[in-house]
Enzyme design. Structure first.
Site, mmCIF file in Angstrom:
data_model
loop_
_atom_site.group_PDB
_atom_site.id
_atom_site.type_symbol
_atom_site.label_atom_id
_atom_site.label_comp_id
_atom_site.label_asym_id
_atom_site.label_seq_id
_atom_site.Cartn_x
_atom_site.Cartn_y
_atom_site.Cartn_z
ATOM 1 N N LYS A 82 38.138 25.672 50.475
ATOM 2 C CA LYS A 82 37.340 24.552 49.962
ATOM 3 C C LYS A 82 38.202 23.313 49.897
ATOM 4 C CE LYS A 82 34.928 22.565 46.034
ATOM 5 N NZ LYS A 82 35.766 21.330 46.117
ATOM 6 N N GLU B 55 47.679 27.087 39.896
ATOM 7 C CA GLU B 55 48.720 26.069 39.773
ATOM 8 C C GLU B 55 48.035 24.834 39.229
ATOM 9 O OE1 GLU B 55 50.407 22.922 40.065
ATOM 10 O OE2 GLU B 55 50.610 23.072 42.241
ATOM 11 N N CYS C 237 52.149 17.122 41.556
ATOM 12 C CA CYS C 237 52.067 18.038 40.420
ATOM 13 C C CYS C 237 53.431 18.256 39.776
ATOM 14 C CB CYS C 237 51.456 19.367 40.856
ATOM 15 S SG CYS C 237 52.268 20.111 42.282
ATOM 16 N N GLU D 147 49.315 14.516 31.486
ATOM 17 C CA GLU D 147 49.528 14.310 32.920
ATOM 18 C C GLU D 147 48.642 13.172 33.401
ATOM 19 O OE1 GLU D 147 50.044 16.917 36.978
ATOM 20 O OE2 GLU D 147 48.372 17.430 35.660
#
Length: 485
Positions: free
Chosen positions: A170, A245, A279, A377
């Site tokens: 996806k 993750e 990330c 974040e």
């Protein structure tokens, strides 16, 4: 979309728009998969797994397909990088390099395909020969975000395909174009129809149907924590194996004995490289109080010189953010940090004279660890800076987070390097360097950054399961059927 070896639109004809963040204008339209489209893709992958040429293909033959895919990726790195840059705003110099280097990941897993074997067990029973064989899991749902998408695809489908699984990939709804172009290389590399299927769409219904589908055996997800929780909830429907993750808020620690020039460059690379849209971005900078002033003077000076502009321009060093949502979040959190006592040393706003979703390289000195921005974040070029006095304090500050993906430590003291590597609770620790990857090295986090590992030889075992086979070698009839042997 690529489903069962055929390029198709959404079954209801629906499309969604993708915006070029550099210009703020729509540049392409992408099929929006329905629940029926996802089901068709999964069933195609299941058929390819259970029957047809892929199911009978030897590990060495699978490896040859992967090697060809890597070769094609290297050849097409310029065009794929350009498409990814237009779609995401990431620097062409990075997307182009990344596409070419990621070919090495497929070459690595091509070589791994025929290296995974079972064991012969020294069983504690007479007249029995017992061995294990490792078998592929089945259909793998691979879900990637828009950033570093070719890298994240490689570390997911590389080991999955080498082990003999099939895949439904996806693409991110924020930037799907590069993934769909990548599908053409899948075909050219010789993978049979249905082995790799690529769908595009949003979390609802596309992501939900894919991760809850009863024929999916494993889910490999990279993205935000909220979506990760939804993936776990959906996997309750099919009991699929899951790896997550989920990003991070990585500490970057500089001791008083560090090479300051190297550490400054490392920190700039860690937070302003890729416009902070990584990330593993080193977004929490911890400086020993003895060198903090000199370090910040040098870093702020360099940050103010960063060339912001068109990511297709070779002279540009930092491009735009990918989405308006990121920009809104960053503006809100930077403003809030200042109300809590944070001091903006540079940046803190959009640059003058540029449209799109640009944001200046921003450094905020924080008086306390408990400022909200320190553990939020942002996925952008915003660095929170704090000072420390002792090694123990640095460890405590680094570990005071809900995240645990990566960390950087700069010190010349070899013993301290080993102590810090052990003490920091994260899946990756870089010593005197930052933001380095290799197909040989495992990648993944702990705590709120998820679980499971990608890349490295171990990933091959994560995409297989052992089957134990017991062989009775005795010529005597079996004994009492009501007693276990």
């Amino acid at each position: 979309m690529l489903i069962d070896g055929v390029w198709v639109g959404a079954s209801d004809g629906a499309l969604f728009e993708s915006t070029n963040p550099t210009t703020g204008k729509v540049w392409c339209r992408v099929p929006e998969a329905t629940a029926e489209d996802v089901d068709r893709a999964v069933r195609a992958a299941d058929r390819a797994f259970t029957s047809g040429p892929w199911a009978e293909m030897s590990p060495s033959a699978r490896g040859r397909c992967l090697r060809k895919l890597g070769d094609l990726l290297a050849e097409k790195s310029e065009s794929l990088g350009r498409i990814e840059t237009i779609d995401t705003g990431k620097m062409l110099k990075e997307t182009r390099w990344q596409a070419k280097y990621i070919a090495e990941f497929f070459h690595f897993y091509a070589g791994c395909a025929d290296k995974i074997s079972g064991e012969t067990l020294p069983i504690d029973k007479p007249d029995l020969f017992v061995f294990t064989r490792r078998e592929p899991l089945g259909v793998v749902a691979a879900i990637v975000p828009w950033n570093s998408q070719l890298f994240l695809v490689a570390v997911k489908i590389g080991p999955a395909l080498a082990a003999g699984n099939t895949v439904v990939l996806k693409a991110s709804e924020h930037a799907s174009a590069a993934m769909l172009e990548f599908g053409e290389l899948i075909e050219a590399a010789g993978f049979p129809p249905g082995v790799v299927n690529i769908v595009s769409g949003h979390g609802e219904p596309c992501g939900r149907v894919l991760t809850a589908h009863p024929l999916v055996a494993r889910i490999s997800f990279t993205g935000g924590a909220g979506a990760g929780r939804a993936v776990l909830t959906n996997s309750c429907e099919n009991f699929a194996q899951v790896s997550l993750e989920l990003g991070g808020k990585s500490p970057f620690i500089v001791f008083e004995d560090a090479d300051i020039d190297s550490a400054v460059n490392g920190s700039i690379a860690g937070i302003f490289g890729a416009t902070g849209q990584s990330c593993v971005a080193g977004s929490r900078l911890y400086l020993h109080e003895d060198i903090a002033d000199a370090f910040l003077e040098k870093m702020v000076g360099l940050a103010r010189q960063i060339r912001i502009g068109d990511p297709l321009d070779e002279d540009t060093q930092m491009g735009p953010l990918c989405t308006q949502g990121q920009l809104a979040t960053i503006e809100r959190e930077v403003a809030h940090a200042q109300t809590e006592g944070g001091r903006v040393l540079c940046g803190g706003k959009q640059p003058d004279g540029l449209g799109g979703t640009y944001y200046e390289p921003t450094i905020i000195e924080c008086p306390r660890q408990d400022l909200r921005i320190v553990d939020t974040e942002l996925f952008g070029p915003v660095l929170s800076v704090l000072r420390f006095k002792t090694e123990a304090e640095a460890i405590a500050l680094a570990n005071d987070t809900k995240h645990g993906l990566a960390a950087g430590v700069f010190t010349r003291d070899g013993a301290r390097q080993m102590r810090m590597a052990k003490a920091i609770r994260s899946g990756i620790v870089w010593i005197n360097t930052y933001r380095v990857v290799s197909p040989i090295a495992e990648f993944g986090g702990v705590k709120g950054s998820g679980y499971g590992r990608e890349s490295g030889l171990q990933a091959m075992y994560d995409y297989t399961r052992p089957k134990t086979v017991w062989v009775n070698t005795s010529t005597e009839p079996m004994a009492n059927p009501f007693v276990m042997r």
